[in-house]
Design an enzyme around this catalytic site. Structure first.
Site, PDB file in Angstrom:
ATOM      1  CG  ASN A   1       0.216   1.632 -12.616  1.00  0.00           C
ATOM      2  OD1 ASN A   1      -0.170   2.277 -13.578  1.00  0.00           O
ATOM      3  ND2 ASN A   1      -0.597   0.821 -11.927  1.00  0.00           N
TER       4      ASN A   1
ATOM      5  CB  THR B   1      -8.615   1.953 -16.725  1.00  0.00           C
ATOM      6  OG1 THR B   1      -8.589   3.337 -16.340  1.00  0.00           O
ATOM      7  CG2 THR B   1      -7.475   1.677 -17.696  1.00  0.00           C
TER       8      THR B   1
ATOM      9  CE  LYS C   1      -0.923  10.518 -13.035  1.00  0.00           C
ATOM     10  NZ  LYS C   1      -0.217   9.300 -12.560  1.00  0.00           N
TER      11      LYS C   1
ATOM     12  CE1 TYR D   1      -4.469  10.955 -13.002  1.00  0.00           C
ATOM     13  CE2 TYR D   1      -4.636  12.406 -14.912  1.00  0.00           C
ATOM     14  CZ  TYR D   1      -4.269  11.187 -14.354  1.00  0.00           C
ATOM     15  OH  TYR D   1      -3.704  10.213 -15.149  1.00  0.00           O
TER      16      TYR D   1
ATOM     17  CG  ASP E   1      -1.825   1.181   1.335  1.00  0.00           C
ATOM     18  OD1 ASP E   1      -1.626   2.162   0.578  1.00  0.00           O
ATOM     19  OD2 ASP E   1      -2.748   1.158   2.171  1.00  0.00           O
TER      20      ASP E   1
END
Length: 250
Positions: free
Chosen positions: A88, A203, A167, A163, A61
């Site tokens: 990832n 996904t 990134k 997000y 984790d």
């Protein structure tokens, strides 16, 4: 070759593990997962899908220091080194309202998961990586974090700004880690750090609304994974789109 893929039990991570397991059959792939039940189910699915390489689930984790430490000890005891770390794993928390407490909580959760946790995992795995002959670290980023494309308005509107910011931070992390690595004494084993953008893949992370199959998204990782030592400069950002392996703007 020993490879660890965090968040390897589904989505892009699963596609990466599957692609490596088929195309590099002599590899040993550690499928990182928070829940071992899900991890073991993923391993069984990979075997049904034709995986040739050795794949085993390992609990990690990325938000739990004790879990990370346990994973390091397990890898060290069983393999003695780590050749490739593929960071990832990610989860995204959307604010439940415009209440400032909710906004702050969601943002902090995103940055802790996508940036801080990747720093911690990489630092924890570093001693094992330095025991490899050609150690590599691949950060799964996104062109959503590209300031160049964002400034030129080349990207469609985004639903979660956190997000994109996370990134962009991950991309800067790659640059800084590589800069520090390049400054090390020449006698030290050099690590190569790369950022990759799998592209807009279908996904559960995006409700399967992407335009690419996850297997196609994994291709950019495999290009780096399969490169010879020194062939691709570290501290760079890569994507594989429309059959072209290229560097998008930071």
């Amino acid at each position: 070759m020993i490879i660890l893929v965090t968040g390897g039990n589904r989505g892009i991570g699963f596609a990466i593990v599957k692609s490596i397991s088929i195309r590099f059959p002599k590899s040993t792939i550690l499928l990182g997962c928070r829940n071992m039940t899900f991890g073991e189910e993923a391993v069984l699915q990979l075997q049904k899908d034709g995986a040739v390489a050795a794949v085993e689930a390992i609990q990690i984790d990325i938000e739990s220091d004790s879990s990370i430490i346990a994973a390091v000890k397990s890898i060290e005891q069983k393999f003695g080194r780590l050749d490739v770390l593929i960071n990832n794993a990610i989860k995204l928390e959307r604010p439940s309202s415009h209440d400032l407490t909710c906004v702050r909580s969601a943002a902090n959760a995103c940055y802790n998961n996508a940036i801080t946790s990747n720093i911690v995992v990489t630092r924890a795995m570093e001693p094992l990586l330095r025991k490899a002959t050609n150690p590599r670290v691949i950060m799964v980023s996104s062109t959503r974090g590209s300031m160049g494309r964002t400034a030129k308005k080349e990207l469609p509107p985004v639903s979660v700004v956190d997000y994109c910011i996370a990134k962009a931070g991950l991309n800067m992390l790659v640059l800084q880690l590589q800069a520090a690595e390049d400054a090390r004494a020449k006698t030290d084993q050099k690590l190569a750090f790369w950022a990759v953008s799998p592209g807009h893949c279908k996904t559960s992370f995006n409700g399967f609304k992407g335009t690419k199959d996850p297997a196609d998204g994994a291709e950019v990782v495999l290009r780096l994974f399969d490169s010879a030592e020194g062939e691709i400069e570290g501290g760079t950002f890569w994507e594989y789109e429309n059959g072209v392996f290229q560097m998008p703007p930071w």
